[in-house]
Scaffold this active site. Structure first.
Site, PDB file in Angstrom:
ATOM      1  CB  CYS A 129      -7.719 -21.741   7.160  1.00  0.00           C
ATOM      2  SG  CYS A 129      -6.307 -22.107   6.080  1.00  0.00           S
ATOM      3  CG  HIS A 132      -5.760 -16.030   8.440  1.00  0.00           C
ATOM      4  ND1 HIS A 132      -4.474 -15.431   8.489  1.00  0.00           N
ATOM      5  CD2 HIS A 132      -6.381 -15.289   7.301  1.00  0.00           C
ATOM      6  CE1 HIS A 132      -4.135 -14.749   7.453  1.00  0.00           C
ATOM      7  NE2 HIS A 132      -5.364 -14.459   6.916  1.00  0.00           N
ATOM      8  CD  GLU A 133      -9.313 -16.267   5.483  1.00  0.00           C
ATOM      9  OE1 GLU A 133      -9.498 -14.978   5.646  1.00  0.00           O
ATOM     10  OE2 GLU A 133      -8.265 -16.770   4.896  1.00  0.00           O
ATOM     11  CB  ILE A 134     -13.259 -16.304  12.339  1.00  0.00           C
ATOM     12  CG1 ILE A 134     -14.145 -17.245  11.721  1.00  0.00           C
ATOM     13  CG2 ILE A 134     -14.003 -15.540  13.399  1.00  0.00           C
ATOM     14  CD1 ILE A 134     -14.259 -18.534  12.423  1.00  0.00           C
ATOM     15  CG  LEU A 137     -15.120 -13.018   8.404  1.00  0.00           C
ATOM     16  CD1 LEU A 137     -16.087 -14.074   8.706  1.00  0.00           C
ATOM     17  CD2 LEU A 137     -15.554 -12.181   7.125  1.00  0.00           C
TER      18      LEU A 137
END
Length: 164
Positions: A129, A132-134, A137
């Site tokens: 996660c 994935h989220e970085i 961004l």
């Protein structure tokens, strides 16, 4: 707090690198609360400010119900050589998923909503996660990590689902 509209793939704003958060104030807290409500409504386990059209480096994760984690300006500060495969998807592309290979262990540097700096070690799903989220961004949409053939098939499946 109200949920916000989620950008849908292929909105070009999902491919733009988010700006660092510089103000740790009530507006940031409100955005984080809105992101949590939006993620839960989607439903999902992770969301970024860019998913709702706000170009700031803010991530909300809730891998276990009730265990909400908020990351401001997160960056990967170390990754393992070991990798794992995990099924991923996105609140901006609901209904389709595919398996990706990611680092099995990561170290993340980030700030909290008050601006205090933290470092966190993560394995497994939490490590996936964070990556994935970085990526999101940084303007890297998760399907960019797929082979061209898999990506094209997934997009076709998504488009067919949206039409039907």
């Amino acid at each position: 707090m109200p949920s916000r509209p989620i950008l849908s793939f292929p909105d070009p704003r999902l491919r733009v690198a988010a700006a660092p958060v510089t103000r740790f104030d009530a507006d940031l807290r409100e955005l984080a609360a809105d992101l949590l409500d939006t993620m839960r409504e989607a439903p999902g386990i992770g969301i970024t400010a860019p998913h709702v059209g706000v170009s700031l480096r803010l991530v909300v994760l809730e891998l276990v119900p009730g265990d909400v984690r908020i990351y401001v300006n997160p960056v990967l500060d170390g990754v393992s050589r070991e990798t794992i495969r995990h099924v991923e998807g996105s609140v901006s592309m609901p209904g389709v998923t595919d398996e990706l290979e990611r680092h099995a262990h990561v170290r993340v540097r980030y700030r909290d909503l008050d601006g205090a700096e933290h470092v966190e070690e993560a394995d497994g799903l939490q490590a996936v996660c964070h990556q994935h989220e970085i990526d999101q961004l940084d303007g890297v949409f998760w399907i960019d990590r797929l082979s061209r053939l898999k990506r094209d098939r997934l997009i076709a499946r998504y488009n067919k689902q949206r039409r039907g």
